[in-house]
Design an enzyme around this catalytic site. Structure first.
Site, PDB file in Angstrom:
ATOM      1  N   HIS A 307     -41.812 -12.127 -29.056  1.00 22.86           N
ATOM      2  CA  HIS A 307     -42.341 -11.234 -30.083  1.00 22.86           C
ATOM      3  C   HIS A 307     -43.154 -10.136 -29.423  1.00 22.86           C
ATOM      4  O   HIS A 307     -43.824 -10.380 -28.423  1.00 22.86           O
ATOM      5  CB  HIS A 307     -43.226 -12.005 -31.087  1.00 22.86           C
ATOM      6  N   ASP A 364     -38.169 -16.259 -37.122  1.00 23.96           N
ATOM      7  CA  ASP A 364     -36.744 -16.407 -37.414  1.00 23.96           C
ATOM      8  C   ASP A 364     -36.113 -17.658 -36.806  1.00 23.96           C
ATOM      9  O   ASP A 364     -34.954 -17.948 -37.069  1.00 23.96           O
ATOM     10  CB  ASP A 364     -35.987 -15.175 -36.895  1.00 23.96           C
TER      11      ASP A 364
HETATM   12  N1  CMC Z   1     -34.711 -14.279 -24.434  1.00 22.18           N
HETATM   13  C1  CMC Z   1     -34.796 -14.043 -23.109  1.00 22.18           C
HETATM   14  N2  CMC Z   1     -35.664 -13.172 -22.550  1.00 22.18           N
HETATM   15  C2  CMC Z   1     -36.477 -12.502 -23.359  1.00 22.18           C
HETATM   16  C3  CMC Z   1     -36.452 -12.681 -24.764  1.00 22.18           C
HETATM   17  C4  CMC Z   1     -35.533 -13.615 -25.298  1.00 22.18           C
HETATM   18  N3  CMC Z   1     -35.473 -13.814 -26.617  1.00 22.18           N
HETATM   19  N4  CMC Z   1     -37.373 -11.874 -25.334  1.00 22.18           N
HETATM   20  C5  CMC Z   1     -37.961 -11.215 -24.339  1.00 22.18           C
HETATM   21  N5  CMC Z   1     -37.426 -11.584 -23.139  1.00 22.18           N
HETATM   22  C6  CMC Z   1     -37.833 -11.115 -21.792  1.00 22.18           C
HETATM   23  C7  CMC Z   1     -37.305  -9.723 -21.516  1.00 22.18           C
HETATM   24  O1  CMC Z   1     -36.044  -9.774 -20.891  1.00 22.18           O
HETATM   25  C8  CMC Z   1     -38.397  -9.180 -20.631  1.00 22.18           C
HETATM   26  O2  CMC Z   1     -38.218  -9.728 -19.348  1.00 22.18           O
HETATM   27  P1  CMC Z   1     -38.598  -8.870 -18.017  1.00 22.18           P
HETATM   28  O3  CMC Z   1     -40.073  -8.631 -18.100  1.00 22.18           O
HETATM   29  O4  CMC Z   1     -38.185  -9.738 -16.885  1.00 22.18           O
HETATM   30  O5  CMC Z   1     -37.795  -7.602 -18.102  1.00 22.18           O
HETATM   31  C9  CMC Z   1     -39.671  -9.768 -21.191  1.00 22.18           C
HETATM   32  O6  CMC Z   1     -39.261 -10.987 -21.820  1.00 22.18           O
HETATM   33  C10 CMC Z   1     -40.366  -8.883 -22.232  1.00 22.18           C
HETATM   34  O7  CMC Z   1     -39.428  -8.594 -23.267  1.00 22.18           O
HETATM   35  P2  CMC Z   1     -39.290  -7.183 -23.987  1.00 22.18           P
HETATM   36  O8  CMC Z   1     -37.896  -7.037 -24.482  1.00 22.18           O
HETATM   37  O9  CMC Z   1     -39.830  -6.105 -23.101  1.00 22.18           O
HETATM   38  O10 CMC Z   1     -40.301  -7.387 -25.199  1.00 22.18           O
HETATM   39  P3  CMC Z   1     -40.353  -6.534 -26.511  1.00 22.18           P
HETATM   40  O11 CMC Z   1     -41.719  -6.675 -27.034  1.00 22.18           O
HETATM   41  O12 CMC Z   1     -39.841  -5.156 -26.281  1.00 22.18           O
HETATM   42  O13 CMC Z   1     -39.292  -7.263 -27.477  1.00 22.18           O
HETATM   43  C11 CMC Z   1     -38.341  -8.800 -29.014  1.00 22.18           C
HETATM   44  C12 CMC Z   1     -39.631  -8.186 -28.457  1.00 22.18           C
HETATM   45  C13 CMC Z   1     -38.690  -9.612 -30.267  1.00 22.18           C
HETATM   46  C14 CMC Z   1     -37.389  -7.660 -29.450  1.00 22.18           C
HETATM   47  C15 CMC Z   1     -37.681  -9.671 -27.938  1.00 22.18           C
HETATM   48  O14 CMC Z   1     -38.529 -10.741 -27.613  1.00 22.18           O
HETATM   49  C16 CMC Z   1     -36.312 -10.208 -28.379  1.00 22.18           C
HETATM   50  O15 CMC Z   1     -35.302  -9.526 -28.190  1.00 22.18           O
HETATM   51  N6  CMC Z   1     -36.256 -11.438 -28.997  1.00 22.18           N
HETATM   52  C17 CMC Z   1     -35.012 -11.957 -29.527  1.00 22.18           C
HETATM   53  C18 CMC Z   1     -34.736 -11.339 -30.892  1.00 22.18           C
HETATM   54  C19 CMC Z   1     -35.647 -11.900 -31.955  1.00 22.18           C
HETATM   55  O16 CMC Z   1     -35.837 -13.104 -32.080  1.00 22.18           O
HETATM   56  N7  CMC Z   1     -36.173 -10.987 -32.799  1.00 22.18           N
HETATM   57  C20 CMC Z   1     -37.023 -11.379 -33.935  1.00 22.18           C
HETATM   58  C21 CMC Z   1     -38.447 -10.960 -33.757  1.00 22.18           C
HETATM   59  S1  CMC Z   1     -39.538 -11.752 -34.986  1.00 22.18           S
HETATM   60  C22 CMC Z   1     -39.026 -11.086 -36.497  1.00 22.18           C
HETATM   61  C23 CMC Z   1     -39.567  -9.731 -36.718  1.00 22.18           C
HETATM   62  O17 CMC Z   1     -40.701  -9.624 -37.215  1.00 22.18           O
HETATM   63  O18 CMC Z   1     -38.886  -8.772 -36.356  1.00 22.18           O
END
Ligand code: CMC
Length: 433
Positions: A307, A364
């Protein structure tokens, strides 16, 4: 607290005001930075940018706190009902009995949707994704309620537009569902409360009595409350951004529904169940999928994990996990994907990749398992999220209009070609040689 931040840029030192919220959050106000220095800030994905001041929802991602108007989600889900929370979000206070009865009646009076909108919904191909249908129909509502297009409605008019939308969204959502499963649409049932009426419209079959199961109504009530607002997330920011141009409430909400649809946001609830199903079909090897999620050359991510703001645990996920266990056992359902989800969570939470990056189950991860137990098909999950999030979107839209927020218009850092001369088409090949 320090009152000013000092920034030195291009040899020029300037003072920037510091602002503080009621929960002691601190921000540096850079709104005059460009005027003073010619410099803008850059923050892709707004990871560190406060886009607005808001008095609706407080969230502490480190401590796992989420409160609407000062009330904790734990209290609201234990003691409250969804329409009370809707009222709270929209008007700032919990309703007394008289206010609640009026609000309830006003909603019940508006649940019917124009028959011509139903005809539009009938024209979508069967199998159309319900989120696309939902956003189109909400946008189409402006045609049936053209007064909602006026940018400056009176308080009474604005109240009516909000009530109409809250009342009609479940009816429209149920129609999209019935269309999706190839069944005739049901009309709202006046004697039922908000969540029971929605379950009724989803499930009532022709020539069949249908009484919503109180366990299902209660579970749905809790899920809707937990989704009701989440401050400046992607869809809410979209609603505010669209509304900031003075676009109508319904047009703004339709845009929010589309933003929610993406699998990185609300669409993750559908993606989670699809992921768990594919792990099951693949033989249930959780370690294999954890390895895929960690592999930077593999686009697979653990859906329902991670998140932007929660860095310890998502308080919504904690409540939903407990509720998934309760609802399934009360309804006497054994769902093998619940076991896979728990194993996946356990494995991920003890893996340094997830620990180091502070990745935890989000709202989720377990919600789809409850929706499934209530008989709701996977493609409807994000629609359920939209019904829950609607009051938050409306409250944020209303707040933005009341505080006369300026039009949303970020800056950029240009990285394209510098100025060059136009060469006529017949000479272009010659110039290129
Ligand atoms: N599986 C594997 N690796 C992950 C995941 C995941 N679900 N989420 C984040 N990471 C890794 C990402 O690859 C990155 O690694 P590194 O630092 O080595 O490059 C690190 O963790 C930070 O991730 P980010 O993508 O920079 O973080 P963000 O804040 O931009 O993204 C997120 C947040 C929710 C989009 C992401 O965690 C994700 O894609 N999760 C899966 C989709 C999901 O469950 N979304 C629902 C969110 S809750 C409902 C809502 O309110 O939207």
């Amino acid at each position: 607290m320090q009152e000013k931040a000092i920034l030195s840029v291009n040899g020029q030192e300037i003072e920037l005001p510091i602002v503080q919220g009621t929960e002691n959050e601190i921000a540096v106000d850079i709104s005059k930075l460009r005027a003073q220095t010619g410099v803008v800030t850059i923050d892709r994905g707004y990871k560190n940018t406060g886009a607005t001041f808001s008095g609706i929802t407080f969230l502490d991602g480190e401590k796992g706190i989420l409160r609407y108007r000062g009330y904790s989600i734990e209290d609201l889900t234990n003691k409250g009902d969804f329409l009370e929370v809707v009222y709270l979000l929209l008007f700032g206070e919990l309703p007394n009995e008289e206010q609640y009865s009026k609000f309830f009646k006003d909603i019940k009076d508006q649940e019917i949707v124009h028959e011509r909108l139903k005809k539009i919904s009938d024209e979508f191909p069967s199998g159309a994704h319900p989120m696309g249908v939902l956003s189109s129909l909400v946008s189409a509502l402006t045609a049936f309620h053209p007064n909602t297009l006026k940018p400056h409605a009176s308080e009474e008019e604005a109240y009516l537009y909000m009530v109409k939308l809250i009342a009609k969204l479940p009816t429209i959502a149920a129609w999209t569902y019935r269309k999706h499963i190839g069944r005739p649409a049901n009309y709202p049932c006046r004697s039922l409360d908000y969540t029971s009426n929605f379950l009724y419209m989803l499930n009532k079959m022709p020539n069949n009595e249908y009484t919503p199961n109180p366990i299902a109504s209660k579970a749905l009530n809790q899920l809707l409350i937990l989704h009701a607002d989440h401050e400046q997330n992607c869809s809410t920011s979209t609603v505010r951004m669209v509304g900031s141009s003075n676009a109508s409430l319904y047009a703004s909400i339709s845009a929010g529904i589309n933003a929610l649809w993406g699998p990185l946001h609300g669409g993750a609830n559908q993606a989670v169940i699809e992921m768990l199903e594919s792990i099951k079909e693949d033989g249930g090897d959780v370690d294999k999928f954890i390895a895929k999620a960690k592999d930077k050359n593999d686009p697979f991510r653990l859906m329902g994990f991670g998140h932007r703001v929660y860095k310890n645990f998502d308080p919504r996920a904690k409540l939903i996990k407990q509720s998934a266990d309760d609802v399934l056992s009360q309804l006497g359902i054994k769902d093998p994907v619940l076991d896979i989800a728990k194993k996946l969570e356990e494995t991920a939470l003890s893996d340094p990749y997830f620990i180091d990056r502070k990745l935890f189950p989000n709202v989720d991860f377990y919600s789809g398992i409850i929706y499934r137990a209530l008989g709701i098909p996977t493609e409807m999950f994000t629609v359920m999220f939209a019904i829950g999030r609607l009051p938050g979107w409306i409250a944020q839209w209303k707040e933005m209009r009341e505080t006369v927020e300026p039009i949303g218009r970020p800056r950029q850092i240009y990285t394209g070609e510098v100025a060059r001369d136009f060469v006529e088409i017949k000479e272009r090949d010659l110039v290129a040689q």
